[in-house]
Design an enzyme around this catalytic site. Structure first.
Site, PDB file in Angstrom:
ATOM      1  N   CYS A  78       0.160  15.056 -15.181  1.00 17.86           N
ATOM      2  CA  CYS A  78       0.177  14.246 -16.225  1.00 17.86           C
ATOM      3  C   CYS A  78       0.982  12.911 -15.597  1.00 17.86           C
ATOM      4  CB  CYS A  78       1.184  14.794 -17.259  1.00 17.86           C
ATOM      5  SG  CYS A  78       0.854  16.247 -18.208  1.00 17.86           S
TER       6      CYS A  78
ATOM      7  N   ARG B 174       0.858  -1.426  -0.047  1.00 15.72           N
ATOM      8  CA  ARG B 174      -0.116  -0.011   0.033  1.00 15.72           C
ATOM      9  C   ARG B 174       0.722   1.362   0.233  1.00 15.72           C
ATOM     10  NH1 ARG B 174      -4.281  -1.996   4.892  1.00 15.72           N
ATOM     11  NH2 ARG B 174      -4.954  -3.802   3.625  1.00 15.72           N
TER      12      ARG B 174
END
Length: 276
Positions: free
Chosen positions: A157, A138
């Site tokens: 982006c 995680r």
């Protein structure tokens, strides 16, 4: 020869040979003269870089490694959204009169959240987990915050990093929604390769693999002849890379702590037109 060159050439050739042309489609990007900036694109490009094997800087043309890292540190270390904290001028077009790019990039990494180990931002959470729970699945960051998109100068982006430790190696996946291959590909590869090296060093690990996933990998129409010339150039061995081994805290790194040696490369390409 640099394996980064080989990957880059194969990616570009595949886009040129098999890509989808957006000519005639409705596109957002424009050239400086106002005309539509069409692209040839491939979907779902994945490139893998073994950072133990080489440092993936192109030799087809120089990559300004320290400038690229300065931008990465502006985002990840300074957690800034103001171009006045940045040495280069690549963000000038997206900043307001005060130098701010809004709630984008570094701003998102600096927001504090409640984690099990306490309140901290995403970068500090990654470092804490790599040091204390390195085999967690995680360990990641995400700066594509939908609630803040309207207050960003540019929607991110390169928007997420997923870190994964295998043995004593730190691996990472960089997810990117869109990339101008000529202008930005190796710039981003170099940035996040250095980030992996830095995080590995301060967390007692070795740099492993960087996997770069690009959803929309495109070559702009006015870049096609430049790309064709570029990928036909001679290729050289990858440069040698190392970090100042004295740095033990991620927030102490500067671009002066990067040592690049034997960087043999072709001439730079100047005045690349940029679509906005």
């Amino acid at each position: 020869m640099s394996k980064a060159d080989v990957l880059f050439v194969n990616m570009c050739q595949n886009i040129l040979d098999n890509g989808f042309s957006t000519e005639g489609q409705q596109v957002r990007a424009r050239w400086e003269d106002g005309s539509p900036a069409y692209t040839i694109k491939n979907f779902g490009v994945v490139n893998r870089y073994d950072l133990q094997e080489e440092f993936p800087a192109l030799t087809l043309r120089p990559t300004a490694i320290k400038s690229a890292v300065d931008e990465m540190l502006w985002i990840w270390q300074k957690k800034s959204n103001n171009i006045r904290d940045l040495k280069s001028h690549i963000w000038d077009e997206w900043a307001d009169e005060n130098g701010s790019i809004g709630k984008a990039y570094g701003y998102q990494l600096g927001v504090k959240y409640r984690f099990a180990q306490g309140e901290m931002d995403q970068v500090d959470n990654v470092i804490w987990q790599l040091k204390n729970t390195p085999y967690s699945r995680r360990i990641m960051t995400n700066i594509y915050n939908f609630s803040d998109l309207m207050e960003m100068g540019l929607e991110p982006c390169a928007y997420s990093m997923t870190f994964n430790v295998t043995g004593d190696k730190l691996n990472a996946i960089l997810n990117q929604r869109s990339q101008d291959i000529l202008a930005a590909n190796n710039w981003n590869v170099v940035q996040y390769s250095v980030l992996v090296h830095m995080l590995a060093q301060v967390c007692g690990l070795k740099a492993g693999e960087l996997v770069h996933v690009i959803a929309d990998a495109h070559i702009y129409d006015r870049h096609v002849p430049i790309i064709k010339e570029l990928i036909g150039r001679p290729q050289y061995p990858a440069p040698k890379f190392r970090l100042n081994p004295e740095i033990k805290d991620f927030y102490d790194f500067t671009t002066d702590d990067i040592i690049i040696e034997d960087y043999q490369k072709n001439e730079q390409i100047k005045n690349i037109p940029i679509a906005v």
